[in-house]
Every structure is written in structure tokens, then in C-alpha cells.
Design a protein around this motif. Structure first.
Motif, mmCIF file in Angstrom:
data_model
loop_
_atom_site.group_PDB
_atom_site.id
_atom_site.type_symbol
_atom_site.label_atom_id
_atom_site.label_comp_id
_atom_site.label_asym_id
_atom_site.label_seq_id
_atom_site.Cartn_x
_atom_site.Cartn_y
_atom_site.Cartn_z
ATOM 1 N N THR A 187 25.977 17.450 80.743
ATOM 2 C CA THR A 187 26.974 18.398 80.239
ATOM 3 C C THR A 187 26.363 19.112 79.043
ATOM 4 N N GLY A 188 26.218 20.407 79.135
ATOM 5 C CA GLY A 188 25.543 21.133 78.066
ATOM 6 C C GLY A 188 26.312 22.340 77.577
ATOM 7 N N TYR A 189 25.859 22.840 76.434
ATOM 8 C CA TYR A 189 26.501 24.016 75.830
ATOM 9 C C TYR A 189 25.433 24.921 75.214
ATOM 10 N N ALA A 190 25.657 26.206 75.347
ATOM 11 C CA ALA A 190 24.702 27.164 74.794
ATOM 12 C C ALA A 190 24.661 27.111 73.278
ATOM 13 N N ASP A 191 25.787 26.702 72.660
ATOM 14 C CA ASP A 191 25.821 26.696 71.195
ATOM 15 C C ASP A 191 25.492 25.325 70.592
ATOM 16 N N VAL A 192 24.920 24.438 71.414
ATOM 17 C CA VAL A 192 24.362 23.183 70.883
ATOM 18 C C VAL A 192 22.935 23.071 71.430
ATOM 19 N N PRO A 193 22.047 23.927 70.954
ATOM 20 C CA PRO A 193 20.695 23.946 71.517
ATOM 21 C C PRO A 193 19.788 22.884 70.892
ATOM 22 N N THR A 194 18.671 22.689 71.553
ATOM 23 C CA THR A 194 17.563 21.914 70.985
ATOM 24 C C THR A 194 16.620 22.901 70.305
ATOM 25 N N SER A 195 16.225 22.585 69.076
ATOM 26 C CA SER A 195 15.295 23.448 68.347
ATOM 27 C C SER A 195 13.898 22.850 68.437
ATOM 28 N N LEU A 196 12.921 23.715 68.591
ATOM 29 C CA LEU A 196 11.535 23.280 68.730
ATOM 30 C C LEU A 196 10.651 24.017 67.726
ATOM 31 N N ILE B 63 12.120 27.623 67.699
ATOM 32 C CA ILE B 63 12.494 28.145 69.012
ATOM 33 C C ILE B 63 13.766 27.406 69.436
ATOM 34 N N SER B 64 14.739 28.137 69.916
ATOM 35 C CA SER B 64 16.007 27.536 70.323
ATOM 36 C C SER B 64 16.081 27.490 71.854
ATOM 37 N N VAL B 65 16.270 26.290 72.397
ATOM 38 C CA VAL B 65 16.340 26.113 73.852
ATOM 39 C C VAL B 65 17.642 25.376 74.175
#
Length: 219
Positions: free
Chosen positions: A90-99, A176-178
Motif C-alpha cells: 500500500t503506497g502513497y505518492a506523498d510518502v516517498p523514499t528519498s535517495l 531524489i524522491s521515489v
């Protein structure tokens, strides 16, 4: 497919596969990609879910639903896992992983400084404190970059200097936001190169769920 994936990983340090192998089990996906690693008993697959409170020896216990700082997974291990596979449940565009690309960090602070920076785990492992360098050469001629401001602490004057400089660099870098948004979106991260972090979890996003499997290497 795998050759292309390796090429992309070598170039960017990560690969995002959108809706990859829909409905497939995360273990099947990970084993197709590489050799899986079980970091602790029963821990082959870890489901990452936001928690407002948690054990004090975890990120949730220290940061709750707030942003997690940039880190290497299991940086306090002598050899951290080579890759991590994150698969969206379950994912959301406004809870990204930052790299953040560690190669840029090495270039900015110098290989020599990071290779001489000695750190130790915050807590002993197997009854001892292993001394660890922030940057180590690997058998294949590459390097292993480790960083974790929560679970590692400086153990030498150069380590103290590097600690300040890395924190300063990370505070100014442009990550970078993924975002993993759809079920089966799959993110593969080179854990020896890229530092990653989680963004704050907004209200209503507490059911975010990401499965994680570590890889020793790629097939």
C-alpha cells in the motif's frame, strides 16, 4: 531483463520497476533478482509500516511518523546487505523514499577522509564494538559506503570530523524522491552506494505498507 537492470543499477544506484510482476510474491521476485539474505531469524521478509511509537532501538521508536534520516541499512554490520528490494503493498505518492547518491558524497568530502573515519556501533554486537570505516574498498574494486547517524557513532578524531561534515553535506544536498504508489511497484537500491530515508508520514497514510527483502548480490 537482468542485464538491463544491472546496467541501470550501476548507472544510477537504484531502479524503480512499476507494477513489476503483478501479484507475485516478494520472495519469488527477490530470488529472481538475486541471492536473498535473512538478517535475523524469521526476517527474510520485513513489512515496513509507519508507527507513531516503537522500540527505542528502532527508527520508529526514535522518529515515529516523522522523517527518517538518511542511512545505510544495517550500517553497523561488518558487511551490510548489498541490495535492498522494496515492494509496495500500500503506497502513497506523498510518502516517498528519498535517495542520495553516495558517490556525490565521496566526491565532495574526499575518499581519503571517509576511508580514515572510524566509527563504532552505538550498541555492541556479539558482546563487542567492531570498528568500522565509513568507506571501505570491496573485493570487486568498488567501495562500500556506510552511514547511520542513529546506530553509528564516531570512534576517532577523524571520525568526529567526518561525522560533522557528512551531516552538513546531507542537510544541504538535493535528494531524489521515489514514490511507491501502486501495488507491486518495486524499488531496488544499491545499499553500498545510496543513502535512503523515509519522508514524514502524513495523517491518513498510516496504512502504508512496504515489503523489504535484502540481497547479497544479483543473479
Amino acid at each position: 531483463m537482468l542485464l538491463e537492470l544491472k546496467s541501470q543499477l550501476a548507472a544510477a544506484g537504484f531502479v524503480l520497476l512499476n507494477s513489476y510482476r503483478p501479484g507475485a510474491d516478494v520472495v519469488d521476485v527477490a530470488e529472481e533478482l538475486g541471492e536473498t539474505l535473512t538478517p535475523w531469524e524469521g526476517g527474510l521478509v520485513q513489512t515496513l509500516s509507519p508507527r507513531a511509537q516503537g522500540d527505542p532501538n528502532t527508527y520508529s521508536g526514535n522518529f515515529g511518523l516523522g522523517a527518517f534520516p538518511f542511512h545505510t541499512d544495517l550500517a553497523h554490520w561488518r558487511i551490510p546487505p548489498r541490495y535492498l528490494v522494496l515492494r509496495c503493498v500500500t503506497g502513497y505518492a506523498d510518502v516517498p523514499t528519498s535517495l542520495v547518491d553516495g558517490n556525490s558524497l565521496v566526491e565532495a568530502l574526499s575518499r581519503s577522509l571517509l576511508a580514515r573515519a572510524i566509527f563504532k556501533p552505538r550498541r555492541p554486537r556479539d558482546g563487542a564494538y567492531a570498528l568500522l570505516r565509513l568507506l571501505e574498498n570491496t573485493a570487486d574494486g568498488r567501495h562500500l559506503l556506510r552511514w547511520d547517524e542513529l546506530f553509528l557513532q564516531p570512534a576517532s578524531p577523524v571520525g568526529g570530523k567526518a561525522n560533522d561534515l557528512v551531516r552538513e553535506w546531507l542537510s544541504d544536498c538535493q535528494p531524489i524522491s521515489v514514490a511507491l504508489t501502486q501495488p507491486d511497484d518495486t524499488l531496488i537500491i544499491d545499499n553500498w552506494r545510496m543513502l535512503h530515508a523515509r519522508s514524514p508520514v502524513l495523517a491518513g497514510r498510516e496504512d502504508r505498507a512496504i515489503q523489504r527483502v535484502y540481497l547479497r548480490g544479483l543473479n
